[in-house]
Design an enzyme around this catalytic site. Structure first.
Site, PDB file in Angstrom:
ATOM      1  N   ASN A  63       0.841  -1.334   0.149  1.00 49.21           N
ATOM      2  CA  ASN A  63       0.055   0.005  -0.060  1.00 49.21           C
ATOM      3  C   ASN A  63       0.896   1.285  -0.024  1.00 49.21           C
ATOM      4  O   ASN A  63       1.594   1.583   1.132  1.00 49.21           O
ATOM      5  CB  ASN A  63      -0.904   0.013   1.273  1.00 49.21           C
ATOM      6  CG  ASN A  63      -1.829   1.033   1.146  1.00 49.21           C
ATOM      7  OD1 ASN A  63      -1.888   2.051   0.279  1.00 49.21           O
ATOM      8  ND2 ASN A  63      -2.533   1.449   2.216  1.00 49.21           N
ATOM      9  N   ASP A  73      -2.761  -1.545   9.694  1.00 51.04           N
ATOM     10  CA  ASP A  73      -3.864  -2.476   9.933  1.00 51.04           C
ATOM     11  C   ASP A  73      -4.993  -2.535   9.008  1.00 51.04           C
ATOM     12  O   ASP A  73      -5.607  -3.641   8.822  1.00 51.04           O
ATOM     13  CB  ASP A  73      -4.399  -2.195  11.323  1.00 51.04           C
ATOM     14  CG  ASP A  73      -3.304  -2.194  12.632  1.00 51.04           C
ATOM     15  OD1 ASP A  73      -2.422  -2.889  12.342  1.00 51.04           O
ATOM     16  OD2 ASP A  73      -3.485  -1.390  13.509  1.00 51.04           O
ATOM     17  N   ALA A  83      -9.032   1.470  -2.624  1.00 51.02           N
ATOM     18  CA  ALA A  83      -9.406   0.641  -1.617  1.00 51.02           C
ATOM     19  C   ALA A  83      -9.978  -0.831  -1.950  1.00 51.02           C
ATOM     20  O   ALA A  83     -10.645  -0.750  -3.126  1.00 51.02           O
ATOM     21  CB  ALA A  83     -10.582   1.568  -0.846  1.00 51.02           C
TER      22      ALA A  83
END
Length: 521
Positions: A124, A183, A159
């Site tokens: 990411n 997370d 996303a």
């Protein structure tokens, strides 16, 4: 496997080397200082290479031939942090060095059956500190190359990119999936793998009573987020290299997962926090101030403490069947925890075992029921420790025993709630307060009072000063599910025992490293 012995040199000094089972030992023949001896477990050897091998400053692997072989292994440096250490051995002949190299590699393979050979890596580039890509390229890629682990790297562009990939693409041939992020990125991988496993097995995810199938692939976490709570609670430190080494040697840690449902519809999976009231309000308010960066959480936290909101409703829960453990038994879930294993043995318990129920608690059909006004209702499958709160929300929570710890904080003054929060950082018992109750449970329901009944009393009255700062009150909160806001109040939660597995081993107790070596004579 057979024992092998011979003479080898380290830094010009001769010693006796032996390989027996998973133990590789070199003893300095001078016998002047035993701390010069080397004791390694092949289970924690990262790689054995023929020749004089080193990783250069630009993370490239350099090789020089000769009668040498190089062993790279795990070295514990402080607390839970690991690093890569290297020792160079010299044999009398080239043939002997080749034999040692081959023999050690065979022992690594024999004792490392859980080591991954091929990994699917998701990076990411936007999450947390926006350092995911740099962390992987500068610190991790060369370690996987050194260990002979092949990788397929996917850089996420939106996303749920990773979740959708795991749900739809061919995963044959992979031994695990890795998230380089925080997370939120981990949550995507967890949802993708669990969803894919149920899809392939024909199991409806929306049925909380279904026997869910565990994914075959393990999840590895290379921390690159803002808090990295899950990594901290399962490894003990947020360090990319340490996490990579746990992945390389094939550590495995099962993990309980909470399924969050509403009206027979799966909303979300959670492992670290399902929180109503305070933590949901902090998350909701912080989203309005993303321009502030990570400090927005502290800002929103102060606002919510000042607002002193509380919410009325009914908490229903089923207590865990195993009465041998309690959220207040002063034990800690650590590597090799017997409570979380399939062993019939249990850890000796010290302290109070019984959870204390408030006088207002009722029991109906096996469900305990508590009605009141709550500042916070929190459910966690793990300690939820992080660098700011080293013991976490529930220090004695277990990672894989099929339970979660339910923490209910009744309506109280700002000062008393601040006392409760401060105890998360100063090692005092955050549950030893009259307005706090904690239980080990396997299921939870929450039902808020309706708007008409609670409009005038579900939130504490505020002085005008605080009201202006915190922009009024509200009658119902939402749920914070591992950092994602669920815009509902009424939910059901069920704990699914050991539903996923991580590349981790749990937090090790502080003890001297089993590896005692020195290459600088």
């Amino acid at each position: 496997m057979a024992t092998f012995e011979s003479l080898l040199r380290v830094a010009g000094h001769q010693g006796e080397a032996s390989l027996k089972g998973s133990s590789f030992v070199w003893k300095d023949n001078r016998k002047i200082r035993t701390d010069r001896n080397i004791v390694l477990s092949v289970k924690e050897v990262i790689a054995v290479k023929q020749g004089q091998v080193e990783i250069t400053s630009n993370k490239k692997i350099s090789v020089n031939s000769g009668n040498f072989f190089t062993v790279f292994y795990v070295k514990r440096v402080k607390q839970q942090k690991w690093t890569v250490a290297r020792v160079l051995f010299a044999a009398e002949t080239f043939e002997l060095s080749c034999y040692w190299t081959r023999l050690l590699q065979e022992h690594m393979q024999y004792y490392g059956e859980t080591r991954p050979e091929k990994l699917l890596v998701f990076i990411n580039p936007f999450g947390g500190r926006r350092q995911g890509k740099n962390i992987y390229n500068s610190q991790i890629a060369s370690l996987f190359e050194l260990a002979g682990v092949s990788t397929t790297v996917v850089e996420t562009a939106k996303a749920n990119h990773a979740r959708d990939y795991l749900l739809e693409e061919d995963l044959q041939g992979y031994d695990g999936v890795i998230c380089v992020g925080g997370d939120g990125m981990f949550s995507e991988l967890m949802h993708g793998l669990i969803g894919r496993a149920q899809k392939d097995a024909g199991i409806p995810e929306n049925d909380p009573d279904a026997e869910y199938v565990s994914p075959t692939l393990r999840i590895g976490i290379i921390p690159a987020g803002s808090t990295d709570c899950i990594c901290f609670a399962t490894v003990g430190v947020n360090d990319p290299v340490t996490s990579a080494l746990h992945i390389i040697i094939g550590d495995t840690q099962p993990l309980d997962v909470c399924g969050v449902y509403r009206e027979e519809q799966l909303l979300k999976y959670s492992v670290s926090l399902v929180g109503y009231g305070f933590y949901a309000d902090v998350l909701s308010d912080s989203d309005k101030h993303r321009w502030m960066g990570p400090v927005r959480y502290d800002y929103a936290g102060v606002k919510m403490v000042l607002s002193n909101r509380s919410y009325e409703g009914t908490v229903q829960f089923q207590l865990a069947e195993d009465s041998a453990t309690s959220p207040r038994d002063n034990t800690r879930c650590r590597a090799g925890c017997l409570v979380c294993s399939d062993s019939t043995e249990v850890l000796p318990i010290e302290g109070e075992l019984e959870s204390q129920l408030w006088d207002s608690t009722e029991t109906i059909n096996g469900w305990k029921s508590v009605t009141g006004s709550f500042v916070a209702i929190n459910l966690t499958c793990m300690s939820s420790a992080c660098p700011k709160s080293p013991d976490g929300l529930s220090p004695c929570a277990h990672l894989a025993d099929g339970t979660a710890d339910l923490i209910m904080v009744r309506k109280c003054s700002r000062f008393h709630f601040l006392r409760h929060l401060s105890r998360h950082t100063n090692k005092k018992d955050q549950f030893d307060l009259p307005f706090v109750e904690v239980h080990r449970v396997k299921a939870l329901r929450f039902i808020p009072l309706d708007h008409e009944e609670t409009n005038s009393k579900s939130v504490s009255k505020q002085k005008n000063f605080f009201k202006r700062i915190c922009k009024g009150s509200q009658t119902q909160s939402a749920w914070n599910c591992d950092g994602e806001l669920l815009p509902y109040s009424t939910i059901d939660v069920k704990v699914h025992r050991q539903l996923i597995k991580l590349f981790a081993r749990g937090i090790e107790e502080h003890s001297p490293s089993p590896t005692n070596s020195s290459c600088c004579f």
